[in-house]
Design a protein around this motif. Structure first.
Motif, PDB file in Angstrom:
ATOM      1  N   PHE A 173       0.826  -1.208   0.000  1.00 29.81           N
ATOM      2  CA  PHE A 173       0.000   0.000   0.000  1.00 29.81           C
ATOM      3  C   PHE A 173       0.864   1.264   0.000  1.00 29.81           C
ATOM      4  O   PHE A 173       0.531   2.246  -0.673  1.00 29.81           O
ATOM      5  CB  PHE A 173      -0.970  -0.006   1.188  1.00 29.81           C
ATOM      6  N   ALA A 174       1.962   1.263   0.740  1.00 31.75           N
ATOM      7  CA  ALA A 174       2.842   2.430   0.742  1.00 31.75           C
ATOM      8  C   ALA A 174       3.423   2.673  -0.645  1.00 31.75           C
ATOM      9  O   ALA A 174       3.513   3.810  -1.113  1.00 31.75           O
ATOM     10  CB  ALA A 174       3.965   2.243   1.760  1.00 31.75           C
ATOM     11  N   ALA A 175       3.793   1.591  -1.323  1.00 29.58           N
ATOM     12  CA  ALA A 175       4.445   1.712  -2.625  1.00 29.58           C
ATOM     13  C   ALA A 175       3.477   2.058  -3.739  1.00 29.58           C
ATOM     14  O   ALA A 175       3.848   2.765  -4.687  1.00 29.58           O
ATOM     15  CB  ALA A 175       5.175   0.412  -2.963  1.00 29.58           C
ATOM     16  N   TYR A 176       2.221   1.590  -3.644  1.00 32.08           N
ATOM     17  CA  TYR A 176       1.307   1.727  -4.772  1.00 32.08           C
ATOM     18  C   TYR A 176       0.056   2.556  -4.484  1.00 32.08           C
ATOM     19  O   TYR A 176      -0.572   3.041  -5.426  1.00 32.08           O
ATOM     20  CB  TYR A 176       0.895   0.336  -5.270  1.00 32.08           C
ATOM     21  N   VAL A 177      -0.337   2.701  -3.230  1.00 33.98           N
ATOM     22  CA  VAL A 177      -1.541   3.472  -2.902  1.00 33.98           C
ATOM     23  C   VAL A 177      -1.162   4.811  -2.267  1.00 33.98           C
ATOM     24  O   VAL A 177      -1.784   5.832  -2.535  1.00 33.98           O
ATOM     25  CB  VAL A 177      -2.480   2.673  -1.974  1.00 33.98           C
ATOM     26  N   GLY A 178      -0.144   4.792  -1.422  1.00 33.76           N
ATOM     27  CA  GLY A 178       0.313   6.022  -0.797  1.00 33.76           C
ATOM     28  C   GLY A 178      -0.100   6.176   0.646  1.00 33.76           C
ATOM     29  O   GLY A 178       0.412   7.050   1.360  1.00 33.76           O
ATOM     30  N   VAL A 179      -1.047   5.370   1.094  1.00 33.28           N
ATOM     31  CA  VAL A 179      -1.498   5.346   2.487  1.00 33.28           C
ATOM     32  C   VAL A 179      -1.685   3.899   2.889  1.00 33.28           C
ATOM     33  O   VAL A 179      -1.741   2.999   2.043  1.00 33.28           O
ATOM     34  CB  VAL A 179      -2.818   6.133   2.684  1.00 33.28           C
ATOM     35  N   GLY A 180      -1.781   3.644   4.187  1.00 33.52           N
ATOM     36  CA  GLY A 180      -1.892   2.284   4.679  1.00 33.52           C
ATOM     37  C   GLY A 180      -3.274   1.686   4.505  1.00 33.52           C
ATOM     38  O   GLY A 180      -4.264   2.404   4.325  1.00 33.52           O
ATOM     39  N   PRO A 181      -3.380   0.364   4.572  1.00 35.66           N
ATOM     40  CA  PRO A 181      -4.689  -0.286   4.396  1.00 35.66           C
ATOM     41  C   PRO A 181      -5.700   0.101   5.473  1.00 35.66           C
ATOM     42  O   PRO A 181      -6.892   0.213   5.180  1.00 35.66           O
ATOM     43  CB  PRO A 181      -4.351  -1.779   4.431  1.00 35.66           C
TER      44      PRO A 181
END
Length: 279
Positions: free
Chosen positions: A211-219
Protein backbone atom coordinates in the motif's frame (compact mmCIF):
# COMPACT_ATOMS: atom_id res chain seq x y z
CA UNK A 1 6.06 11.70 -14.14
CA UNK A 2 8.83 9.64 -15.61
CA UNK A 3 10.28 9.31 -19.06
CA UNK A 4 7.86 8.08 -21.75
CA UNK A 5 8.40 4.41 -22.58
CA UNK A 6 8.13 3.12 -26.10
CA UNK A 7 7.65 -0.48 -25.05
CA UNK A 8 4.32 0.12 -23.37
CA UNK A 9 1.55 -2.32 -24.12
CA UNK A 10 -1.68 -1.02 -22.57
CA UNK A 11 -4.04 -3.72 -21.46
CA UNK A 12 -7.64 -4.25 -22.33
CA UNK A 13 -10.12 -2.39 -20.17
CA UNK A 14 -11.23 -4.14 -17.00
CA UNK A 15 -14.76 -4.54 -15.58
CA UNK A 16 -14.02 -1.58 -13.28
CA UNK A 17 -14.20 0.88 -16.16
CA UNK A 18 -17.46 2.77 -15.64
CA UNK A 19 -16.94 6.09 -13.80
CA UNK A 20 -18.67 6.27 -10.45
CA UNK A 21 -21.79 8.43 -10.41
CA UNK A 22 -22.17 8.84 -6.65
CA UNK A 23 -20.99 11.92 -4.76
CA UNK A 24 -19.05 10.17 -2.02
CA UNK A 25 -16.45 12.44 -0.52
CA UNK A 26 -18.05 15.72 -1.61
CA UNK A 27 -19.17 17.70 1.42
CA UNK A 28 -22.58 19.32 0.90
CA UNK A 29 -22.72 17.81 -2.58
CA UNK A 30 -26.03 19.41 -3.56
CA UNK A 31 -24.68 22.89 -2.90
CA UNK A 32 -21.46 22.13 -4.79
CA UNK A 33 -23.30 20.81 -7.85
CA UNK A 34 -25.61 23.84 -7.85
CA UNK A 35 -22.63 26.20 -8.16
CA UNK A 36 -20.36 24.45 -10.69
CA UNK A 37 -20.59 22.29 -13.81
CA UNK A 38 -19.13 18.93 -12.80
CA UNK A 39 -18.68 15.99 -15.16
CA UNK A 40 -16.82 12.67 -15.02
CA UNK A 41 -16.02 11.45 -18.56
CA UNK A 42 -14.21 8.19 -19.23
CA UNK A 43 -10.59 7.93 -20.28
CA UNK A 44 -9.54 6.15 -23.45
CA UNK A 45 -9.99 2.38 -23.19
CA UNK A 46 -6.22 1.80 -23.13
CA UNK A 47 -5.96 3.96 -19.98
CA UNK A 48 -8.90 2.61 -17.99
CA UNK A 49 -6.94 -0.14 -16.25
CA UNK A 50 -5.20 2.65 -14.30
CA UNK A 51 -7.53 5.68 -14.58
CA UNK A 52 -10.85 5.65 -12.75
CA UNK A 53 -12.22 8.67 -14.59
CA UNK A 54 -11.52 12.23 -15.62
CA UNK A 55 -13.27 15.09 -13.86
CA UNK A 56 -14.11 18.42 -15.43
CA UNK A 57 -15.26 21.47 -13.51
CA UNK A 58 -16.22 24.89 -14.87
CA UNK A 59 -17.57 27.77 -12.82
CA UNK A 60 -18.72 31.36 -13.24
CA UNK A 61 -19.51 32.72 -9.78
CA UNK A 62 -20.77 36.09 -8.60
CA UNK A 63 -19.35 35.51 -5.12
CA UNK A 64 -16.53 33.32 -3.73
CA UNK A 65 -17.31 29.75 -2.79
CA UNK A 66 -15.21 27.22 -0.88
CA UNK A 67 -15.69 23.57 -1.80
CA UNK A 68 -14.78 20.79 0.63
CA UNK A 69 -13.92 17.19 -0.15
CA UNK A 70 -13.08 14.20 2.02
CA UNK A 71 -10.43 12.81 -0.35
CA UNK A 72 -10.34 9.30 -1.74
CA UNK A 73 -7.09 7.28 -1.53
CA UNK A 74 -6.27 8.37 -5.06
CA UNK A 75 -3.61 10.43 -6.80
CA UNK A 76 -4.81 13.15 -9.18
CA UNK A 77 -3.21 14.92 -12.12
CA UNK A 78 -4.87 18.33 -12.32
CA UNK A 79 -4.81 21.08 -14.96
CA UNK A 80 -6.18 24.32 -13.51
CA UNK A 81 -7.08 27.81 -14.63
CA UNK A 82 -8.21 30.40 -12.10
CA UNK A 83 -9.24 33.91 -13.07
CA UNK A 84 -6.31 36.31 -12.86
CA UNK A 85 -3.69 33.53 -12.67
CA UNK A 86 -1.56 31.68 -15.16
CA UNK A 87 -2.83 28.14 -15.84
CA UNK A 88 -0.81 25.35 -14.27
CA UNK A 89 -0.67 21.59 -13.84
CA UNK A 90 0.11 19.66 -10.68
CA UNK A 91 0.29 16.21 -9.18
CA UNK A 92 -1.87 15.93 -6.06
CA UNK A 93 -0.95 12.96 -3.92
CA UNK A 94 -3.45 11.39 -1.53
CA UNK A 95 -4.65 14.16 0.77
CA UNK A 96 -5.23 12.81 4.26
CA UNK A 97 -7.25 15.67 5.72
CA UNK A 98 -10.32 17.57 4.62
CA UNK A 99 -9.48 19.32 1.34
CA UNK A 100 -10.75 22.87 0.74
CA UNK A 101 -10.58 24.85 -2.50
CA UNK A 102 -11.70 28.45 -2.93
CA UNK A 103 -13.44 29.18 -6.22
CA UNK A 104 -14.27 32.67 -7.44
CA UNK A 105 -14.91 34.46 -10.70
CA UNK A 106 -14.54 32.17 -13.69
CA UNK A 107 -12.35 29.12 -13.90
CA UNK A 108 -11.79 25.62 -15.21
CA UNK A 109 -10.24 22.43 -13.92
CA UNK A 110 -9.53 19.26 -15.89
CA UNK A 111 -8.43 16.41 -13.66
CA UNK A 112 -7.39 12.78 -13.84
CA UNK A 113 -8.39 10.53 -10.97
CA UNK A 114 -6.14 7.49 -11.00
CA UNK A 115 -7.45 4.30 -9.51
CA UNK A 116 -6.09 3.81 -6.00
CA UNK A 117 -2.96 1.81 -6.83
CA UNK A 118 -2.97 2.86 -10.49
CA UNK A 119 -0.65 5.88 -10.49
CA UNK A 120 2.68 4.14 -9.96
CA UNK A 121 2.98 2.83 -13.57
CA UNK A 122 3.00 6.47 -14.73
CA UNK A 123 5.68 7.53 -12.23
CA UNK A 124 7.69 4.38 -11.41
CA UNK A 125 10.68 6.20 -9.93
CA UNK A 126 9.02 6.83 -6.56
CA UNK A 127 6.70 4.94 -4.22
CA UNK A 128 3.29 6.58 -4.20
CA UNK A 129 3.83 7.52 -0.55
CA UNK A 130 6.36 10.02 -1.92
CA UNK A 131 3.44 12.10 -3.20
CA UNK A 132 1.12 11.70 -0.19
CA UNK A 133 -0.05 15.01 1.23
CA UNK A 134 1.81 16.94 -1.47
CA UNK A 135 0.72 19.10 -4.41
CA UNK A 136 3.60 19.48 -6.83
CA UNK A 137 3.53 21.80 -9.83
CA UNK A 138 4.69 20.20 -13.06
CA UNK A 139 7.22 21.82 -15.33
CA UNK A 140 7.66 21.11 -19.01
CA UNK A 141 3.91 20.69 -19.44
CA UNK A 142 1.67 23.07 -21.39
CA UNK A 143 -1.62 23.18 -19.42
CA UNK A 144 -3.28 25.24 -22.17
CA UNK A 145 -3.37 22.16 -24.40
CA UNK A 146 -5.85 20.63 -21.99
CA UNK A 147 -7.64 23.73 -20.69
CA UNK A 148 -8.04 25.89 -23.79
CA UNK A 149 -10.39 23.88 -26.06
CA UNK A 150 -13.98 25.04 -25.83
CA UNK A 151 -15.21 21.61 -26.86
CA UNK A 152 -15.29 19.19 -23.94
CA UNK A 153 -14.43 16.18 -26.09
CA UNK A 154 -11.25 17.96 -27.19
CA UNK A 155 -10.23 18.44 -23.57
CA UNK A 156 -10.80 14.75 -22.91
CA UNK A 157 -8.76 13.87 -25.99
CA UNK A 158 -5.94 16.11 -24.74
CA UNK A 159 -5.94 14.30 -21.38
CA UNK A 160 -5.84 10.96 -23.21
CA UNK A 161 -2.92 12.12 -25.35
CA UNK A 162 -0.97 13.38 -22.35
CA UNK A 163 -1.28 10.11 -20.46
CA UNK A 164 -0.74 7.84 -23.45
CA UNK A 165 2.52 9.67 -24.19
CA UNK A 166 3.78 8.49 -20.79
CA UNK A 167 3.30 4.89 -21.95
CA UNK A 168 2.67 3.13 -18.63
CA UNK A 169 3.74 -0.50 -18.49
CA UNK A 170 1.63 -3.26 -16.96
CA UNK A 171 2.60 -3.89 -13.34
CA UNK A 172 1.23 -6.94 -11.48
CA UNK A 173 1.79 -5.23 -8.13
CA UNK A 174 -0.30 -2.26 -9.25
CA UNK A 175 -3.01 -4.70 -10.33
CA UNK A 176 -2.96 -6.34 -6.91
CA UNK A 177 -3.12 -3.02 -5.08
CA UNK A 178 -6.05 -1.83 -7.24
CA UNK A 179 -7.91 -5.09 -6.68
CA UNK A 180 -7.47 -4.94 -2.91
CA UNK A 181 -8.55 -1.31 -2.63
CA UNK A 182 -11.56 -1.97 -4.85
CA UNK A 183 -12.56 -4.79 -2.53
CA UNK A 184 -12.29 -2.57 0.53
CA UNK A 185 -14.49 0.04 -1.16
CA UNK A 186 -17.16 -2.45 -2.19
CA UNK A 187 -17.22 -4.96 0.67
CA UNK A 188 -18.30 -3.82 4.12
CA UNK A 189 -17.14 -7.14 5.53
CA UNK A 190 -13.52 -6.02 5.08
CA UNK A 191 -12.93 -4.47 8.49
CA UNK A 192 -9.49 -5.61 9.63
CA UNK A 193 -6.12 -5.25 7.96
CA UNK A 194 -5.14 -8.75 9.07
CA UNK A 195 -8.16 -10.27 7.31
CA UNK A 196 -7.39 -8.39 4.09
CA UNK A 197 -3.79 -9.57 4.27
CA UNK A 198 -4.87 -13.18 4.81
CA UNK A 199 -7.24 -13.06 1.85
CA UNK A 200 -4.43 -11.65 -0.32
CA UNK A 201 -1.98 -14.31 0.83
CA UNK A 202 0.32 -11.68 2.33
CA UNK A 203 1.63 -10.90 5.77
CA UNK A 204 0.36 -7.67 7.32
CA UNK A 205 3.82 -6.16 6.86
CA UNK A 206 3.94 -7.03 3.15
CA UNK A 207 0.42 -5.63 2.68
CA UNK A 208 1.45 -2.39 4.34
CA UNK A 209 4.54 -2.16 2.12
CA UNK A 210 2.39 -2.78 -0.97
CA UNK A 211 0.00 0.00 0.00
CA UNK A 212 2.84 2.43 0.74
CA UNK A 213 4.44 1.71 -2.63
CA UNK A 214 1.31 1.73 -4.77
CA UNK A 215 -1.54 3.47 -2.90
CA UNK A 216 0.31 6.02 -0.80
CA UNK A 217 -1.50 5.35 2.49
CA UNK A 218 -1.89 2.28 4.68
CA UNK A 219 -4.69 -0.29 4.40
CA UNK A 220 -6.19 0.73 7.74
CA UNK A 221 -6.49 4.32 6.53
CA UNK A 222 -8.22 3.13 3.34
CA UNK A 223 -10.70 1.00 5.29
CA UNK A 224 -11.61 3.88 7.60
CA UNK A 225 -11.82 6.45 4.80
CA UNK A 226 -14.31 4.46 2.74
CA UNK A 227 -16.48 3.95 5.81
CA UNK A 228 -16.49 7.70 6.45
CA UNK A 229 -17.43 8.27 2.81
CA UNK A 230 -20.45 6.03 3.26
CA UNK A 231 -21.47 7.75 6.49
CA UNK A 232 -21.14 11.13 4.78
CA UNK A 233 -23.31 9.97 1.88
CA UNK A 234 -25.96 8.69 4.29
CA UNK A 235 -26.00 12.06 6.01
CA UNK A 236 -26.36 13.75 2.61
CA UNK A 237 -29.22 11.62 1.32
CA UNK A 238 -31.32 10.67 4.33
CA UNK A 239 -33.37 12.91 6.59
CA UNK A 240 -32.97 10.62 9.58
CA UNK A 241 -30.01 8.32 10.13
CA UNK A 242 -29.79 5.65 12.82
CA UNK A 243 -26.15 6.30 13.64
CA UNK A 244 -25.83 3.38 16.02
CA UNK A 245 -27.12 0.96 13.37
CA UNK A 246 -24.91 2.54 10.71
CA UNK A 247 -21.88 2.24 12.98
CA UNK A 248 -22.58 -1.46 13.34
CA UNK A 249 -23.10 -1.87 9.57
CA UNK A 250 -19.76 -0.20 8.89
CA UNK A 251 -17.89 -2.40 11.35
CA UNK A 252 -17.39 0.05 14.18
CA UNK A 253 -17.35 -1.25 17.73
CA UNK A 254 -19.92 1.36 18.69
CA UNK A 255 -21.47 4.65 17.64
CA UNK A 256 -18.88 6.66 19.58
CA UNK A 257 -16.08 5.37 17.36
CA UNK A 258 -17.94 6.40 14.21
CA UNK A 259 -18.69 9.84 15.66
CA UNK A 260 -15.03 10.29 16.59
CA UNK A 261 -13.74 9.37 13.12
CA UNK A 262 -16.42 11.39 11.30
CA UNK A 263 -15.74 14.47 13.43
CA UNK A 264 -11.97 14.20 12.98
CA UNK A 265 -12.37 13.92 9.20
CA UNK A 266 -15.26 16.26 8.36
CA UNK A 267 -14.88 18.74 11.22
CA UNK A 268 -18.29 18.34 12.85
CA UNK A 269 -20.15 15.38 14.39
CA UNK A 270 -22.36 13.43 11.96
CA UNK A 271 -25.64 14.43 13.61
CA UNK A 272 -24.66 18.11 13.43
CA UNK A 273 -23.72 17.73 9.78
CA UNK A 274 -27.01 15.97 9.00
CA UNK A 275 -29.05 18.68 10.73
CA UNK A 276 -27.27 21.36 8.73
CA UNK A 277 -28.05 19.51 5.49
CA UNK A 278 -31.79 19.25 6.25
CA UNK A 279 -32.20 22.73 7.76
Amino acid sequence: MGTPRRDASPRDASPRDTPRRDTRGIVDAADFLARVRFRRPEAAAALRPWVEHYWLIDWDLTEPYVSHVVPHPAVHLVFQRFEGQEPFAEIAGVQQGLFAQKLEGRGRVCGVKFRPGGFRPFAPDHPVSHWTGRRIHLTGTDPARVLAPADESERVAALDAHLLALAPRPDPQADLAMTLVARVRADRAVRRVADLADDAGLSVRLLQRLFAAYVGVGPKWVILRYRIHEALERAETQEAVDWAALAADLGYADQAHLVRDFTATVGVPPATYARHRTA
